[in-house]
Design an enzyme around this catalytic site. Structure first.
Site, PDB file in Angstrom:
ATOM      1  N   CYS A 213       0.815  -1.227   0.000  1.00  0.00           N
ATOM      2  CA  CYS A 213       0.000   0.000   0.000  1.00  0.00           C
ATOM      3  C   CYS A 213       0.845   1.273   0.000  1.00  0.00           C
ATOM      4  O   CYS A 213       0.335   2.347  -0.311  1.00  0.00           O
ATOM      5  CB  CYS A 213      -0.959  -0.009   1.179  1.00  0.00           C
TER       6      CYS A 213
ATOM      7  N   HIS B  20      -3.216   6.866   2.548  1.00  0.00           N
ATOM      8  CA  HIS B  20      -3.706   5.550   2.139  1.00  0.00           C
ATOM      9  C   HIS B  20      -5.073   5.333   2.782  1.00  0.00           C
ATOM     10  O   HIS B  20      -5.259   5.549   3.977  1.00  0.00           O
ATOM     11  CB  HIS B  20      -2.715   4.474   2.581  1.00  0.00           C
TER      12      HIS B  20
ATOM     13  N   ASN C 236     -10.353  -0.209   0.470  1.00  0.00           N
ATOM     14  CA  ASN C 236      -8.894  -0.186   0.434  1.00  0.00           C
ATOM     15  C   ASN C 236      -8.420  -0.826  -0.880  1.00  0.00           C
ATOM     16  O   ASN C 236      -8.568  -2.031  -1.060  1.00  0.00           O
ATOM     17  CB  ASN C 236      -8.371  -0.962   1.657  1.00  0.00           C
TER      18      ASN C 236
HETATM   19  O1  UT7 Z   1      -3.728  -1.689   3.524  1.00  0.00           O
HETATM   20  C1  UT7 Z   1      -3.780  -2.746   4.431  1.00  0.00           C
HETATM   21  C2  UT7 Z   1      -3.782  -2.228   5.754  1.00  0.00           C
HETATM   22  N1  UT7 Z   1      -4.758  -2.871   6.590  1.00  0.00           N
HETATM   23  C3  UT7 Z   1      -5.362  -2.161   7.536  1.00  0.00           C
HETATM   24  O2  UT7 Z   1      -5.171  -0.990   7.653  1.00  0.00           O
HETATM   25  C4  UT7 Z   1      -6.250  -2.890   8.511  1.00  0.00           C
HETATM   26  C5  UT7 Z   1      -6.016  -2.370   9.896  1.00  0.00           C
HETATM   27  N2  UT7 Z   1      -6.968  -2.930  10.845  1.00  0.00           N
HETATM   28  C6  UT7 Z   1      -8.258  -2.528  10.864  1.00  0.00           C
HETATM   29  O3  UT7 Z   1      -8.648  -1.670  10.112  1.00  0.00           O
HETATM   30  C7  UT7 Z   1      -9.182  -3.134  11.906  1.00  0.00           C
HETATM   31  O4  UT7 Z   1      -8.404  -3.868  12.822  1.00  0.00           O
HETATM   32  C8  UT7 Z   1     -10.283  -4.046  11.302  1.00  0.00           C
HETATM   33  C9  UT7 Z   1     -11.250  -3.192  10.509  1.00  0.00           C
HETATM   34  C10 UT7 Z   1      -9.648  -5.098  10.411  1.00  0.00           C
HETATM   35  C11 UT7 Z   1     -11.035  -4.720  12.429  1.00  0.00           C
HETATM   36  O5  UT7 Z   1     -11.615  -3.731  13.281  1.00  0.00           O
HETATM   37  P1  UT7 Z   1     -11.501  -3.846  14.857  1.00  0.00           P
HETATM   38  O6  UT7 Z   1     -12.226  -2.721  15.428  1.00  0.00           O
HETATM   39  O7  UT7 Z   1     -10.024  -3.971  15.189  1.00  0.00           O
HETATM   40  O8  UT7 Z   1     -12.279  -5.164  15.151  1.00  0.00           O
HETATM   41  P2  UT7 Z   1     -11.762  -6.444  15.940  1.00  0.00           P
HETATM   42  O9  UT7 Z   1     -10.806  -7.220  15.117  1.00  0.00           O
HETATM   43  O10 UT7 Z   1     -11.340  -6.025  17.319  1.00  0.00           O
HETATM   44  O11 UT7 Z   1     -13.107  -7.261  16.062  1.00  0.00           O
HETATM   45  C12 UT7 Z   1     -14.172  -6.809  16.882  1.00  0.00           C
HETATM   46  C13 UT7 Z   1     -15.325  -7.769  16.732  1.00  0.00           C
HETATM   47  C14 UT7 Z   1     -14.931  -9.236  16.868  1.00  0.00           C
HETATM   48  O12 UT7 Z   1     -15.990  -9.894  17.523  1.00  0.00           O
HETATM   49  P3  UT7 Z   1     -15.898 -10.242  19.084  1.00  0.00           P
HETATM   50  O13 UT7 Z   1     -14.678 -11.105  19.225  1.00  0.00           O
HETATM   51  O14 UT7 Z   1     -15.758  -8.927  19.796  1.00  0.00           O
HETATM   52  O15 UT7 Z   1     -17.182 -10.942  19.343  1.00  0.00           O
HETATM   53  C15 UT7 Z   1     -14.833  -9.721  15.459  1.00  0.00           C
HETATM   54  O16 UT7 Z   1     -15.080 -11.092  15.326  1.00  0.00           O
HETATM   55  O17 UT7 Z   1     -15.857  -7.625  15.419  1.00  0.00           O
HETATM   56  C16 UT7 Z   1     -15.948  -8.918  14.813  1.00  0.00           C
HETATM   57  N3  UT7 Z   1     -15.775  -8.748  13.375  1.00  0.00           N
HETATM   58  C17 UT7 Z   1     -16.819  -8.496  12.575  1.00  0.00           C
HETATM   59  N4  UT7 Z   1     -18.149  -8.383  12.821  1.00  0.00           N
HETATM   60  C18 UT7 Z   1     -18.947  -8.097  11.779  1.00  0.00           C
HETATM   61  C19 UT7 Z   1     -14.654  -8.762  12.638  1.00  0.00           C
HETATM   62  N5  UT7 Z   1     -14.932  -8.525  11.355  1.00  0.00           N
HETATM   63  C20 UT7 Z   1     -16.284  -8.359  11.289  1.00  0.00           C
HETATM   64  C21 UT7 Z   1     -17.174  -8.082  10.245  1.00  0.00           C
HETATM   65  N6  UT7 Z   1     -18.477  -7.952  10.530  1.00  0.00           N
HETATM   66  N7  UT7 Z   1     -16.762  -7.902   8.956  1.00  0.00           N
END
Ligand code: UT7
Length: 332
Positions: free
Chosen positions: A112, A259, A289
Site C-alpha cells: 500500500c 492511504h 482499500n
Molecule cells: O492496507 C492494508 C492495511 N490494513 C489495515 O489498515 C487494517 C487495519 N486494521 C483494521 O482496520 C481493523 O483492525 C479491522 C477493521 C480489520 C477490524 O476492526 P476492529 O475494530 O479492530 O475489530 P476487531 O478485530 O477487534 O473485532 C471486533 C469484533 C470481533 O468480535 P468479538 O470477538 O468482539 O465478538 C470480530 O469477530 O468484530 C468482529 N468482526 C466483525 N463483525 C462483523 C470482525 N470482522 C467483522 C465483520 N463484521 N466484517
C-alpha cells in the site's frame, strides 16, 4: 533538489460495485459494522478485467489529459501486488496498450506504500537522466484476486482499481521519506502460488511459527489489530519525516492524501499530527482499500473535483504490508 511536476492524473474504477449489504450475503457481517469500524460503504471489484487493463485505462486518461505523445514517455513504473502474471510486468502490458514504444518498464512491490515509493523512484530517475522527459507512474490493484471471501475481518475491506500520473522534471518542492519493518511481515501477507518441485525435501510454507496457521493458498492473511497499531504510528511518523526532509512544518501542508485503509486510522493520524480532518482527502466510503492504488485514485478525484489546486503543498502518505511506510511532499 530536483523535483517533479505532476502534469496530469487519470484513474479507473471497475463497474462492479459491491455494497456492504452485498458483503453480508457472503459473510456474517452488516452495513452498520463495516461503516462504523472502517468508513466503507461500497467498493469496486473487477468484473473480469485484468490488473493491466485497469492500469492501461487509467494511464490512457492521464496521457490524454497531459496531451503528450506516448513515445515521449521514457519510463513506466507500476506499483502492484496483484500482477496478472509473475512475468511479464504490468508495466510492459500497459506499454503495449498505450504505445509508449520508448519506455523502460518495471513494476514495484511495496504494497500500500507502493505509489509513494514509485513517485520517489520516478523523481530519482528524472534527477539523474537528462534524456528522460516523462515518466508514467501507475498503481493498479485487483485485491479481489487475493481476498479470502471466507474471512469477514479482511474481505470487507478491499476493492480494486487503478490510477496513474504523468510526471516531468521540475524545480518545484519535492521531498520523500520511505521506510520498512520486515519483522512485521507476518502481520499482512499473501503467498505467491508456486510449484513444488520433485527434488524439494521440505515444503517451506511458514512465514512465522506463531502466526502461521499453515495456510498455503495465495490469499491475504491479516492480523488487523497489529496492522492497525502500526498504521496509526506510521501515518503521522512518515508525514513528519517527509516534512522535516522538505524543511516544512506539518501546518504548511495544504492537503494530505493518505492511504485509504480505515477512516479511524486516518482520524487518529490527523489527531496525532494536530491537523484538522478538513485537510485530509478521504474517499474510502466509495472505494474501500485498493492498496497502492488508493492514494492516486483519491488524488485524481481531488484534482478533478477541484479539492486540490495548483500551487498547493500536498502530502501523500501510506503504510502497508512489508511492513512498509512512506510519504512524499510536493508542490502540485
Ligand atoms: O492496507 C492494508 C492495511 N490494513 C489495515 O489498515 C487494517 C487495519 N486494521 C483494521 O482496520 C481493523 O483492525 C479491522 C477493521 C480489520 C477490524 O476492526 P476492529 O475494530 O479492530 O475489530 P476487531 O478485530 O477487534 O473485532 C471486533 C469484533 C470481533 O468480535 P468479538 O470477538 O468482539 O465478538 C470480530 O469477530 O468484530 C468482529 N468482526 C466483525 N463483525 C462483523 C470482525 N470482522 C467483522 C465483520 N463484521 N466484517
Amino acid at each position: 533538489m530536483t523535483g517533479i511536476n505532476i502534469i496530469s492524473t487519470g484513474s479507473y474504477a471497475p463497474a462492479v460495485a459491491v455494497t456492504n449489504d452485498d458483503m453480508s450475503k457472503v459473510v456474517d457481517t452488516s452495513d452498520e459494522w463495516i461503516k462504523t469500524r472502517t468508513g466503507i460503504s461500497v467498493r469496486r471489484m473487477s468484473g473480469g478485467e485484468p490488473t493491466w487493463h485497469m492500469g492501461a485505462c487509467a494511464s490512457k486518461q492521464a496521457i490524454e489529459r497531459a496531451n503528450i505523445d506516448p513515445a515521449d514517455i521514457g519510463l513506466i513504473i507500476t506499483s502492484t501486488i496483484t500482477n496478472d502474471f509473475s512475468t511479464p510486468s504490468v508495466s510492459c502490458l500497459i506499454q503495449r496498450e498505450i504505445g509508449a514504444v520508448n519506455a523502460a518498464c518495471f513494476d514495484l512491490g511495496a504494497a500500500c506504500s507502493g505509489f509513494v515509493y514509485a513517485l520517489d523512484t520516478a523523481r530519482r530517475y528524472l534527477a539523474t537522466d537528462d534524456n528522460l522527459k516523462y515518466v508514467l507512474v501507475c498503481a493498479a490493484e485487483s485485491l479481489s484476486h487475493i481476498t479470502n471471501f471466507e474471512d469477514r475481518s479482511s474481505c470487507v475491506l478491499f476493492g480494486d482499481g487503478a490510477a496513474a500520473v504523468i510526471v516531468e522534471r521540475s524545480d518545484k518542492l519535492f521531498a520523500a521519506w520511505t521506510g520498512a519493518d520486515g519483522t512485521g511481515a507476518k502481520f499482512l501477507y499473501a503467498r505467491t502460488a508456486h510449484n513444488i518441485h520433485p527434488f524439494m525435501p521440505n515444503v517451506p510454507t511458514v512465514i512465522d511459527d506463531e502466526t502461521d496457521s499453515g495456510i498455503t493458498h495465495n490469499m491475504l492473511v491479516q492480523n488487523g489489530k497489529e496492522v492497525y497499531k502500526f498504521a496509526t504510528k506510521a501515518l503521522p511518523g512518515a508525514a513528519k519525516n517527509a516534512a522535516a526532509a522538505a524543511g516544512l512544518d506539518i501546518d504548511d501542508i495544504d492537503i494530505f492524501v493518505p492511504h485509504q485503509a480505515n477512516i479511524r486510522i486516518i482520524e487518529t493520524a490527523a489527531k496525532n499530527l494536530g491537523v484538522s480532518m478538513d485537510k485530509f482527502y478521504v474517499n474510502i466510503d466509495r472505494h474501500g482499500n485498493t492498496s497502492s492504488a488508493s492514494i492516486p485514485i483519491a488524488f485524481d478525484e481531488a484534482v478533478t473535483s477541484g479539492a486540490v489546486k495548483r500551487g498547493q503543498k500536498i502530502c501523500f502518505v501510506g503504510f502497508g504490508a512489508g511492513l512498509t511506510l512512506g510519504a512524499v511532499i510536493f508542490e502540485y
